[in-house]
Write a protein that holds these residues in place. Structure first.
Motif, PDB file in Angstrom:
ATOM      1  N   LEU A  76       0.848  -1.192   0.000  1.00 26.71           N
ATOM      2  CA  LEU A  76       0.000   0.000   0.000  1.00 26.71           C
ATOM      3  C   LEU A  76       0.886   1.244   0.000  1.00 26.71           C
ATOM      4  CD1 LEU A  76      -2.473  -0.904   2.908  1.00 26.71           C
ATOM      5  CD2 LEU A  76      -2.730  -1.401   0.476  1.00 26.71           C
ATOM      6  N   LEU A  77       0.362   2.320  -0.576  1.00 25.53           N
ATOM      7  CA  LEU A  77       1.003   3.633  -0.491  1.00 25.53           C
ATOM      8  C   LEU A  77       0.096   4.522   0.337  1.00 25.53           C
ATOM      9  CD1 LEU A  77       3.017   5.879  -1.207  1.00 25.53           C
ATOM     10  CD2 LEU A  77       1.794   6.158  -3.376  1.00 25.53           C
ATOM     11  N   ILE A  78       0.596   5.023   1.457  1.00 24.40           N
ATOM     12  CA  ILE A  78      -0.156   5.936   2.327  1.00 24.40           C
ATOM     13  C   ILE A  78       0.348   7.348   2.063  1.00 24.40           C
ATOM     14  CG2 ILE A  78      -0.642   6.610   4.710  1.00 24.40           C
ATOM     15  CD1 ILE A  78      -0.192   3.623   5.464  1.00 24.40           C
ATOM     16  N   VAL A  79      -0.570   8.238   1.661  1.00 27.87           N
ATOM     17  CA  VAL A  79      -0.229   9.634   1.376  1.00 27.87           C
ATOM     18  C   VAL A  79      -0.977  10.492   2.393  1.00 27.87           C
ATOM     19  CG1 VAL A  79      -0.058  11.404  -0.397  1.00 27.87           C
ATOM     20  CG2 VAL A  79      -0.137   8.986  -1.072  1.00 27.87           C
ATOM     21  N   GLU A  80      -0.262  10.979   3.391  1.00 29.20           N
ATOM     22  CA  GLU A  80      -0.864  11.697   4.525  1.00 29.20           C
ATOM     23  C   GLU A  80       0.158  12.672   5.069  1.00 29.20           C
ATOM     24  OE1 GLU A  80      -2.712  13.311   7.368  1.00 29.20           O
ATOM     25  OE2 GLU A  80      -3.937  11.684   6.559  1.00 29.20           O
ATOM     26  N   ASP A  81      -0.231  13.953   5.203  1.00 27.53           N
ATOM     27  CA  ASP A  81       0.733  14.957   5.663  1.00 27.53           C
ATOM     28  C   ASP A  81       0.963  14.948   7.166  1.00 27.53           C
ATOM     29  OD1 ASP A  81      -1.939  16.040   5.854  1.00 27.53           O
ATOM     30  OD2 ASP A  81      -1.033  17.997   6.228  1.00 27.53           O
ATOM     31  N   ASP A  82      -0.007  14.518   7.954  1.00 25.14           N
ATOM     32  CA  ASP A  82       0.160  14.499   9.408  1.00 25.14           C
ATOM     33  C   ASP A  82       1.041  13.305   9.781  1.00 25.14           C
ATOM     34  OD1 ASP A  82      -0.427  13.582  12.193  1.00 25.14           O
ATOM     35  OD2 ASP A  82      -1.722  15.359  12.183  1.00 25.14           O
ATOM     36  N   PRO A  83       2.246  13.573  10.335  1.00 24.94           N
ATOM     37  CA  PRO A  83       3.171  12.467  10.606  1.00 24.94           C
ATOM     38  C   PRO A  83       2.629  11.452  11.618  1.00 24.94           C
ATOM     39  CG  PRO A  83       4.039  14.553  11.478  1.00 24.94           C
ATOM     40  CD  PRO A  83       2.804  14.878  10.693  1.00 24.94           C
ATOM     41  N   ASP A  84       1.833  11.903  12.583  1.00 21.36           N
ATOM     42  CA  ASP A  84       1.282  10.972  13.569  1.00 21.36           C
ATOM     43  C   ASP A  84       0.239  10.054  12.931  1.00 21.36           C
ATOM     44  OD1 ASP A  84       2.873  12.015  15.622  1.00 21.36           O
ATOM     45  OD2 ASP A  84       1.362  13.512  16.161  1.00 21.36           O
ATOM     46  N   ILE A  85      -0.642  10.626  12.118  1.00 16.84           N
ATOM     47  CA  ILE A  85      -1.655   9.819  11.432  1.00 16.84           C
ATOM     48  C   ILE A  85      -0.976   8.871  10.448  1.00 16.84           C
ATOM     49  CG2 ILE A  85      -3.606   9.867   9.828  1.00 16.84           C
ATOM     50  CD1 ILE A  85      -4.426  12.539  11.135  1.00 16.84           C
ATOM     51  N   ARG A  86       0.010   9.368   9.709  1.00 16.40           N
ATOM     52  CA  ARG A  86       0.732   8.537   8.745  1.00 16.40           C
ATOM     53  C   ARG A  86       1.391   7.353   9.455  1.00 16.40           C
ATOM     54  NH1 ARG A  86       3.563  12.394   6.479  1.00 16.40           N
ATOM     55  NH2 ARG A  86       5.452  12.049   7.670  1.00 16.40           N
ATOM     56  N   ALA A  87       2.052   7.613  10.580  1.00 16.39           N
ATOM     57  CA  ALA A  87       2.721   6.541  11.330  1.00 16.39           C
ATOM     58  C   ALA A  87       1.717   5.541  11.885  1.00 16.39           C
ATOM     59  CB  ALA A  87       3.561   7.142  12.457  1.00 16.39           C
ATOM     60  N   CYS A  88       0.587   6.039  12.376  1.00 13.37           N
ATOM     61  CA  CYS A  88      -0.452   5.167  12.915  1.00 13.37           C
ATOM     62  C   CYS A  88      -1.028   4.268  11.816  1.00 13.37           C
ATOM     63  CB  CYS A  88      -1.544   6.009  13.561  1.00 13.37           C
ATOM     64  SG  CYS A  88      -2.844   5.034  14.337  1.00 13.37           S
ATOM     65  N   LEU A  89      -1.346   4.863  10.668  1.00 15.53           N
ATOM     66  CA  LEU A  89      -1.869   4.076   9.547  1.00 15.53           C
ATOM     67  C   LEU A  89      -0.849   3.042   9.093  1.00 15.53           C
ATOM     68  CD1 LEU A  89      -3.594   6.882   7.434  1.00 15.53           C
ATOM     69  CD2 LEU A  89      -4.745   5.010   8.668  1.00 15.53           C
ATOM     70  N   GLU A  90       0.406   3.447   9.035  1.00 13.78           N
ATOM     71  CA  GLU A  90       1.464   2.509   8.640  1.00 13.78           C
ATOM     72  C   GLU A  90       1.540   1.341   9.610  1.00 13.78           C
ATOM     73  OE1 GLU A  90       6.190   2.395   7.421  1.00 13.78           O
ATOM     74  OE2 GLU A  90       5.410   4.188   8.416  1.00 13.78           O
ATOM     75  N   GLU A  91       1.524   1.639  10.901  1.00 12.92           N
ATOM     76  CA  GLU A  91       1.606   0.587  11.919  1.00 12.92           C
ATOM     77  C   GLU A  91       0.428  -0.384  11.802  1.00 12.92           C
ATOM     78  OE1 GLU A  91       1.233   0.366  16.736  1.00 12.92           O
ATOM     79  OE2 GLU A  91       2.469   1.971  15.910  1.00 12.92           O
ATOM     80  N   GLU A 137       5.434  13.925  -3.296  1.00 12.41           N
ATOM     81  CA  GLU A 137       6.253  12.851  -2.730  1.00 12.41           C
ATOM     82  C   GLU A 137       5.679  11.481  -3.128  1.00 12.41           C
ATOM     83  OE1 GLU A 137       7.009  12.023   1.728  1.00 12.41           O
ATOM     84  OE2 GLU A 137       8.166  13.838   1.275  1.00 12.41           O
ATOM     85  N   ALA A 138       4.357  11.386  -3.228  1.00 15.84           N
ATOM     86  CA  ALA A 138       3.713  10.138  -3.644  1.00 15.84           C
ATOM     87  C   ALA A 138       4.079   9.798  -5.087  1.00 15.84           C
ATOM     88  CB  ALA A 138       2.204  10.246  -3.492  1.00 15.84           C
ATOM     89  N   LEU A 139       4.103  10.798  -5.962  1.00 17.86           N
ATOM     90  CA  LEU A 139       4.516  10.566  -7.352  1.00 17.86           C
ATOM     91  C   LEU A 139       5.963  10.071  -7.403  1.00 17.86           C
ATOM     92  CD1 LEU A 139       2.923  13.666  -9.111  1.00 17.86           C
ATOM     93  CD2 LEU A 139       2.148  11.274  -9.253  1.00 17.86           C
ATOM     94  N   GLN A 140       6.818  10.662  -6.565  1.00 17.06           N
ATOM     95  CA  GLN A 140       8.208  10.225  -6.501  1.00 17.06           C
ATOM     96  C   GLN A 140       8.309   8.787  -5.989  1.00 17.06           C
ATOM     97  OE1 GLN A 140       9.735  13.375  -4.025  1.00 17.06           O
ATOM     98  NE2 GLN A 140      10.121  14.730  -5.763  1.00 17.06           N
ATOM     99  N   ALA A 141       7.461   8.445  -5.003  1.00 14.65           N
ATOM    100  CA  ALA A 141       7.458   7.072  -4.470  1.00 14.65           C
ATOM    101  C   ALA A 141       7.027   6.083  -5.548  1.00 14.65           C
ATOM    102  CB  ALA A 141       6.534   6.977  -3.256  1.00 14.65           C
ATOM    103  N   MET A 180      -3.450  18.552   1.934  1.00 17.64           N
ATOM    104  CA  MET A 180      -2.014  18.449   2.208  1.00 17.64           C
ATOM    105  C   MET A 180      -1.307  19.629   1.565  1.00 17.64           C
ATOM    106  SD  MET A 180      -1.380  14.409   1.285  1.00 17.64           S
ATOM    107  CE  MET A 180      -2.214  14.533  -0.304  1.00 17.64           C
ATOM    108  N   PRO A 181      -0.137  19.989   2.092  1.00 16.80           N
ATOM    109  CA  PRO A 181       0.667  21.033   1.443  1.00 16.80           C
ATOM    110  C   PRO A 181       1.349  20.482   0.193  1.00 16.80           C
ATOM    111  CG  PRO A 181       1.860  20.113   3.291  1.00 16.80           C
ATOM    112  CD  PRO A 181       0.492  19.476   3.300  1.00 16.80           C
ATOM    113  N   VAL A 182       1.984  21.334  -0.550  1.00 12.54           N
ATOM    114  CA  VAL A 182       2.778  21.032  -1.745  1.00 12.54           C
ATOM    115  C   VAL A 182       1.886  20.543  -2.887  1.00 12.54           C
ATOM    116  CG1 VAL A 182       4.763  19.825  -2.742  1.00 12.54           C
ATOM    117  CG2 VAL A 182       4.804  20.503  -0.327  1.00 12.54           C
ATOM    118  N   MET A 183       1.278  19.364  -2.753  1.00 12.96           N
ATOM    119  CA  MET A 183       0.332  18.842  -3.738  1.00 12.96           C
ATOM    120  C   MET A 183      -0.750  18.097  -2.963  1.00 12.96           C
ATOM    121  SD  MET A 183       0.791  16.092  -6.870  1.00 12.96           S
ATOM    122  CE  MET A 183       1.553  17.198  -8.055  1.00 12.96           C
TER     123      MET A 183
END
Length: 126
Positions: free
Chosen positions: A6-21, A38-42, A59-62
Protein backbone atom coordinates in the motif's frame (compact mmCIF):
# COMPACT_ATOMS: atom_id res chain seq x y z
CA UNK A 1 1.49 -4.59 -8.87
CA UNK A 2 2.16 -6.18 -5.52
CA UNK A 3 -1.08 -7.29 -3.83
CA UNK A 4 0.22 -6.71 -0.32
CA UNK A 5 1.77 -3.26 -0.82
CA UNK A 6 0.00 0.00 0.00
CA UNK A 7 1.00 3.63 -0.49
CA UNK A 8 -0.16 5.94 2.33
CA UNK A 9 -0.23 9.63 1.38
CA UNK A 10 -0.86 11.70 4.53
CA UNK A 11 0.73 14.96 5.66
CA UNK A 12 0.16 14.50 9.41
CA UNK A 13 3.17 12.47 10.61
CA UNK A 14 1.28 10.97 13.57
CA UNK A 15 -1.66 9.82 11.43
CA UNK A 16 0.73 8.54 8.75
CA UNK A 17 2.72 6.54 11.33
CA UNK A 18 -0.45 5.17 12.91
CA UNK A 19 -1.87 4.08 9.55
CA UNK A 20 1.46 2.51 8.64
CA UNK A 21 1.61 0.59 11.92
CA UNK A 22 -1.95 -0.70 11.48
CA UNK A 23 -1.42 -1.76 7.88
CA UNK A 24 1.90 -3.47 8.69
CA UNK A 25 0.17 -5.36 11.53
CA UNK A 26 -2.41 -6.49 8.94
CA UNK A 27 0.38 -7.98 6.85
CA UNK A 28 0.97 -5.22 4.30
CA UNK A 29 4.19 -3.71 3.07
CA UNK A 30 3.79 0.06 3.24
CA UNK A 31 5.23 2.97 1.30
CA UNK A 32 4.56 6.45 2.69
CA UNK A 33 4.49 10.00 1.40
CA UNK A 34 3.76 13.34 3.10
CA UNK A 35 2.06 14.92 0.05
CA UNK A 36 1.11 14.23 -3.54
CA UNK A 37 4.44 15.19 -5.10
CA UNK A 38 6.25 12.85 -2.73
CA UNK A 39 3.71 10.14 -3.64
CA UNK A 40 4.52 10.57 -7.35
CA UNK A 41 8.21 10.22 -6.50
CA UNK A 42 7.46 7.07 -4.47
CA UNK A 43 5.61 5.59 -7.44
CA UNK A 44 8.51 6.46 -9.75
CA UNK A 45 11.09 4.80 -7.52
CA UNK A 46 9.03 1.78 -6.44
CA UNK A 47 10.34 -1.54 -7.75
CA UNK A 48 6.77 -2.86 -7.66
CA UNK A 49 3.68 -0.67 -7.79
CA UNK A 50 1.39 -0.69 -4.77
CA UNK A 51 -1.94 -2.46 -5.09
CA UNK A 52 -3.78 0.43 -3.42
CA UNK A 53 -3.28 4.07 -2.38
CA UNK A 54 -4.67 5.61 0.82
CA UNK A 55 -4.89 9.35 0.06
CA UNK A 56 -5.53 12.31 2.33
CA UNK A 57 -7.19 15.24 0.57
CA UNK A 58 -5.81 18.27 2.38
CA UNK A 59 -2.01 18.45 2.21
CA UNK A 60 0.67 21.03 1.44
CA UNK A 61 2.78 21.03 -1.75
CA UNK A 62 0.33 18.84 -3.74
CA UNK A 63 -3.06 18.00 -2.26
CA UNK A 64 -5.22 14.94 -2.94
CA UNK A 65 -7.28 16.41 -5.82
CA UNK A 66 -4.09 17.68 -7.49
CA UNK A 67 -2.51 14.25 -7.11
CA UNK A 68 -5.57 12.56 -8.68
CA UNK A 69 -5.59 15.07 -11.54
CA UNK A 70 -1.87 14.48 -12.11
CA UNK A 71 -2.39 10.71 -12.26
CA UNK A 72 -5.17 11.20 -14.81
CA UNK A 73 -3.16 13.68 -16.89
CA UNK A 74 -1.59 11.07 -19.14
CA UNK A 75 1.94 12.13 -18.17
CA UNK A 76 2.40 9.00 -16.06
CA UNK A 77 2.32 5.29 -16.89
CA UNK A 78 -1.17 3.95 -17.51
CA UNK A 79 -0.63 1.35 -14.77
CA UNK A 80 -0.66 4.16 -12.19
CA UNK A 81 -4.20 5.06 -13.22
CA UNK A 82 -5.36 1.51 -12.45
CA UNK A 83 -4.29 1.59 -8.80
CA UNK A 84 -7.43 1.92 -6.63
CA UNK A 85 -7.41 5.06 -4.46
CA UNK A 86 -9.17 5.23 -1.09
CA UNK A 87 -9.59 8.83 0.03
CA UNK A 88 -9.30 9.52 3.76
CA UNK A 89 -10.97 12.79 4.69
CA UNK A 90 -12.90 14.70 7.33
CA UNK A 91 -14.56 16.83 4.64
CA UNK A 92 -18.25 15.94 4.64
CA UNK A 93 -18.78 16.29 0.89
CA UNK A 94 -15.39 16.33 -0.77
CA UNK A 95 -15.07 17.38 -4.39
CA UNK A 96 -13.32 14.47 -6.02
CA UNK A 97 -11.87 13.92 -9.44
CA UNK A 98 -12.15 10.55 -11.10
CA UNK A 99 -10.10 7.61 -9.95
CA UNK A 100 -11.47 7.35 -6.41
CA UNK A 101 -12.59 3.85 -5.45
CA UNK A 102 -14.07 4.83 -2.08
CA UNK A 103 -14.11 7.55 0.58
CA UNK A 104 -13.33 6.66 4.20
CA UNK A 105 -14.26 9.33 6.73
CA UNK A 106 -11.87 10.70 9.35
CA UNK A 107 -11.55 10.06 12.18
CA UNK A 108 -10.92 6.66 10.65
CA UNK A 109 -12.66 3.62 12.11
CA UNK A 110 -9.98 0.94 11.73
CA UNK A 111 -12.49 -1.82 11.00
CA UNK A 112 -14.11 0.28 8.25
CA UNK A 113 -10.68 1.05 6.77
CA UNK A 114 -9.58 -2.62 6.78
CA UNK A 115 -12.87 -3.63 5.13
CA UNK A 116 -12.49 -0.91 2.47
CA UNK A 117 -8.92 -1.96 1.74
CA UNK A 118 -9.99 -5.62 1.40
CA UNK A 119 -12.81 -4.68 -1.01
CA UNK A 120 -10.45 -2.96 -3.41
CA UNK A 121 -7.44 -5.24 -3.44
CA UNK A 122 -6.97 -7.54 -6.42
CA UNK A 123 -6.95 -10.53 -4.05
CA UNK A 124 -8.80 -10.74 -0.76
CA UNK A 125 -7.02 -10.77 2.58
CA UNK A 126 -6.69 -14.05 4.38
Amino acid sequence: MQANTLLIVEDDPDIRACLEEIMVSEGFEVLTAAHGREALQALQSAQTLPALILLDLTMPVMDGPQFLAELASGRWPEAWQRIPVLVLTAISEPFLAGGVAEVVRKPVDIGVLIDAVARHLPVSLS
